[in-house]
Design a protein around this motif. Sequence first.
Motif, mmCIF file in Angstrom:
data_model
loop_
_atom_site.group_PDB
_atom_site.id
_atom_site.type_symbol
_atom_site.label_atom_id
_atom_site.label_comp_id
_atom_site.label_asym_id
_atom_site.label_seq_id
_atom_site.Cartn_x
_atom_site.Cartn_y
_atom_site.Cartn_z
ATOM 1 N N TYR A 164 -11.127 4.613 4.464
ATOM 2 C CA TYR A 164 -10.489 4.330 3.175
ATOM 3 C C TYR A 164 -10.894 5.431 2.209
ATOM 4 O O TYR A 164 -12.066 5.815 2.168
ATOM 5 N N LEU A 207 0.153 -6.437 8.843
ATOM 6 C CA LEU A 207 0.508 -6.513 7.420
ATOM 7 C C LEU A 207 1.755 -5.656 7.195
ATOM 8 O O LEU A 207 1.882 -4.590 7.803
ATOM 9 N N GLY A 239 1.997 -1.394 5.354
ATOM 10 C CA GLY A 239 0.669 -0.783 5.349
ATOM 11 C C GLY A 239 0.515 0.208 6.482
ATOM 12 O O GLY A 239 1.424 0.400 7.304
ATOM 13 N N SER A 240 -0.668 0.807 6.523
ATOM 14 C CA SER A 240 -0.904 1.837 7.537
ATOM 15 C C SER A 240 -1.018 1.244 8.932
ATOM 16 O O SER A 240 -0.742 1.915 9.919
ATOM 17 N N THR A 241 -1.428 -0.035 9.032
ATOM 18 C CA THR A 241 -1.540 -0.660 10.360
ATOM 19 C C THR A 241 -0.154 -0.761 10.986
ATOM 20 O O THR A 241 0.039 -0.490 12.169
ATOM 21 N N MET A 242 0.801 -1.116 10.155
ATOM 22 C CA MET A 242 2.178 -1.229 10.643
ATOM 23 C C MET A 242 2.689 0.141 11.102
ATOM 24 O O MET A 242 3.252 0.278 12.190
ATOM 25 N N ARG A 289 0.559 9.898 4.545
ATOM 26 C CA ARG A 289 0.225 9.772 3.120
ATOM 27 C C ARG A 289 -0.400 11.052 2.586
ATOM 28 O O ARG A 289 -0.098 11.480 1.486
ATOM 29 N N TYR A 337 0.844 -1.197 0.000
ATOM 30 C CA TYR A 337 0.000 0.000 0.000
ATOM 31 C C TYR A 337 0.881 1.249 0.000
ATOM 32 O O TYR A 337 0.596 2.217 -0.664
ATOM 33 N N TYR A 377 -2.956 -10.375 3.733
ATOM 34 C CA TYR A 377 -3.905 -10.589 4.826
ATOM 35 C C TYR A 377 -4.212 -12.083 5.000
ATOM 36 O O TYR A 377 -4.334 -12.580 6.117
ATOM 37 N N GLU A 395 -7.278 -4.462 9.908
ATOM 38 C CA GLU A 395 -8.350 -3.479 9.828
ATOM 39 C C GLU A 395 -9.710 -4.157 9.935
ATOM 40 O O GLU A 395 -9.902 -5.255 9.405
ATOM 41 N N SER A 422 -8.152 -0.656 -0.837
ATOM 42 C CA SER A 422 -8.445 -0.415 0.589
ATOM 43 C C SER A 422 -7.297 0.416 1.159
ATOM 44 O O SER A 422 -6.538 -0.030 2.005
ATOM 45 N N MET A 423 -7.188 1.624 0.658
ATOM 46 C CA MET A 423 -6.090 2.543 1.021
ATOM 47 C C MET A 423 -6.534 3.396 2.200
ATOM 48 O O MET A 423 -7.474 4.177 2.073
ATOM 49 N N THR A 424 -5.826 3.265 3.281
ATOM 50 C CA THR A 424 -6.204 4.018 4.477
ATOM 51 C C THR A 424 -5.701 5.457 4.384
ATOM 52 O O THR A 424 -4.557 5.694 3.982
HETATM 53 N N1 ASP Z 1 -5.425 -0.640 4.258
HETATM 54 C C1 ASP Z 1 -4.142 -0.592 4.829
HETATM 55 C C2 ASP Z 1 -3.258 0.443 4.160
HETATM 56 O O1 ASP Z 1 -3.755 1.274 3.496
HETATM 57 C C3 ASP Z 1 -3.511 -1.900 4.943
HETATM 58 C C4 ASP Z 1 -3.121 -2.151 6.356
HETATM 59 O O2 ASP Z 1 -2.085 -1.720 6.770
HETATM 60 O O3 ASP Z 1 -3.853 -2.832 7.082
HETATM 61 O O4 ASP Z 1 -2.095 0.446 4.306
#
Ligand code: ASP
Length: 919
Positions: free
Chosen positions: A739, A660, A663-666, A498, A463, A696, A713, A491-493
Amino acid sequence: MAVIVVLLLVWSTLASTALPPVIRIGAIFTEDQKDSSVELAFKYAVYKINKDRELFPNTTLVYDIQYVPRDDSFRTSKKVCRQMEFGVQAIFGPSDPILGAHIQSICEALDVPHLEARIDFEPLSKEFSINLHPSQEHMNKAFKDLMTFLNWTKVAIIYEEDYGLFKLQELVKAPAAARTEMYIRQAGPTSYRQVLREVRQKEIYKLIVDTNPRNIQKFFRAILQLQMNDYRYHYMFTTFDLETFDLEDFKYNSVNITAFRIVDVDHPKVKEILEVMEKFQPIGHAILNKSGIIQAEPALMYDSVYVFAKGLSDMNYNYSIKPMNLSCDVEKPWDDGLSLYNYLDSVRKLHSLTGNIEFNGGKRSNFKLDLLKLKKEEIRKVGQWTPAGGVNITDPNAFYESHAPNITLVVMTREERPYVMVKEEKNLTGNARYEGFCIDLLKCIAGQVGFQYSIRLVPDHMYGVYDPDTKEWNGIVRELMEKRADLAVASMTINYARESVIDFTKPFMNLGIGILFKVPTSQPTRLFSFMNPLAVEIWLYVLAAYMLVSFTLFVMARFSPYEWNNPHPCHQESDIVENQFSVSNSFWFITGTFLRQGSGLNPKATSTRIVGGIWWFFTLIIISSYTANLAAFLTVERMITPIESAQDLADQTDISYGTLEGGSTMTFFRDSKIGIYQKMWRFMESRKPPVFVKMYEEGVQRVLEGNYAFLMESTMLDYAVQRDCNLTQIGGLLDSKGYGIATPKGSPWRDKISLAILELQEKGVIQILYDKWWKNTGDVCNRDDKSKESKANALGVENIGGVFVVLLCGLALAILVAILEFCWNSKKNAQTDRQSLCSEMAEELRFAVRCHGSRQRPALRRSCTRCSPATTYVPAALDLPHINGDRLQGRLLSGGRHPAHDGHEEVADHLRRGHLAAT
Ligand code: ASP
């Protein structure tokens, strides 16, 4: 009659010979124009007029050409003066606006018509000047009209010559619309790129370019280098020579390039002139830029010679012209100059290369400018401008191509269930290969906004995160930053990092980070399961309450005088009183009542009864709560959940957890300032083997394998949980975000797509798509909701802690009452004994303490150890007849010390009666 005809013939012959056989004209060219198309056009026009002999058959034009250095007005003036001495009837050129102004003043002084084709800044008309170039006032009006038509609100003006700003000041002073924002910069070949970069940074997409046509290729190169050549950019060139530029690099990339032209090469008359000119060898080719195309400057020069010839021929009919040698020193004007000028100014019905030629005060009037625009393959005329009619667009689609559905946007995405999935069928191509929530959403938005798209998968399958070491972005974010894609639909957070490098539309879905975990296994039945309804601490508190209450009862019974009774009521003479609440009896009483059984003991004093009552209340609540919760425990399947929240995860190391990768979760954990998330990040980072997953699906698989929690997410988590009954969500969401569809910074599509998203949301289309891909896919697992969701929890302090408080309050009350009883009794005894209250109380206290451990004690005789044998302790609780009671009691307590009574018999008698009454 014949005489008249002869006279007319003679007159007409005289009239036609009113022009001298030779008319001299002077031309000034700058040195860099030597042998240029402008000079050749001048020479060609003179040649043509002399050759055709249509305008004046008996007169020949003779020219004198002088070359002057650009910007050297002194030498230029000298050369013009020499030409005046030579006897020229008109001066042509130069095209340089500064030199032109000097020559103009000489011509004005000597009354010699000055024919020029230069940009004229001054709005006022000048004497003896005939300028073929449309006035700057008209030009600025044409630009303004076009800007208004195109609704430009933010414009950059790039000019090259020093006088550029002066020239375009009208545009700056009065913008097309009051809200037009102008950014003005001077630029030359060395600074084109820098200035264009600034324009790009300021997110200005509309530019008016007034650069030197000789440097135009360098300007074009800068545009290409900076990639400012997409559909968003619109360049309006001030030059008339757009058709002569090489625009090959700008074809097919939708960049908007427009300009006005003054030579309408499509007009039959113009075509004819150009054809003849082209055939005139060897100079024809040199005048024309390419076949059928001529630059504005030679065209204007050509026309100016024709204007002179036409004016001269018009004058020829009415006026005889006498050429004169003039001198700058004498300053004697030419007598016929003014007449000739007036004839030139009133030239009509002349259609030449630059269209219809008419003047008003020496300035062009009633002319027409064609509006040109670069279309896909060629430059085309899309409209025209006239001073009277303003802009008239003849091609209605000319300026709206970017909105037309044939724009194809590159849409970057990433494979992710159920957002974007690659279909399994092999023979599919293009966009048909993909399906999913995002693909459907994209289809709806594209239809609404009006674009076509081509879907591409991001090469590194990420992502996009910022790597602080390399200082670079990866994934979809990088693709957008480097403009390799126009949109990212996935599914871009939306997050802060960003949003600072790319743009996002309004969110189309809301979510947060949740914890995916394997459904806990059922708890095995244990031997001591009956303990479960109450939490361990409640059991401990009950035990503590049991001890405390038992002990309190024992102590209180000892102190309360009303708990001391004659054990043998039938033996009234017995001087023994007994206290039923020994240590063991106290515990037995409390145990019996706790278990809802009898104990054969009954408290008699108010204080002990309060203790008993409050304990019964306590047991009532505890036992009913226990019973109710036991019932729940026996009907509900118990689960073992080792973790209940993120805090639990952070506090342990047995169960590993991860997110993941890329990604944004990380980055949520990596960049968090919250202690627990920082701790979790340190754990994740240091864990071997790595806890981060590429997909995922991989994370979900690891969860199913056990001993792993996946931070993901909530939207994806719901999808996984709904499809696999072995998965569950632990705790709530750690954050809240959305998103969005991502675009490169400053993309014109963002607002349009945001609008479309809002509309789709309000119409419920997004919800329908969600249901389609999340719920109605047929692979949703059937969960026995009741058994999984309802959970019986052990009752804790928070549930029944209040009852302990009530118990403690009851005990406190009982202690208070016991103290009062004790004091009251001591006071009475003190009166009877005629002792001080303090000593009486001390004695009673000592007695109570000393006789510890025994259920019986001799009735308090003051002689028992230290008191006289005749003194007997009689508890007030004995219900002696009240009227006599006090009196009697007082007497009894004073005992044998009362001289009038035999205390012993009387006490025994009353004890007997009193005890009976009490029992
Ligand atoms: N949707 C997330 C993102 O945009 C993916 C994630 O990190 O879970 O990076």
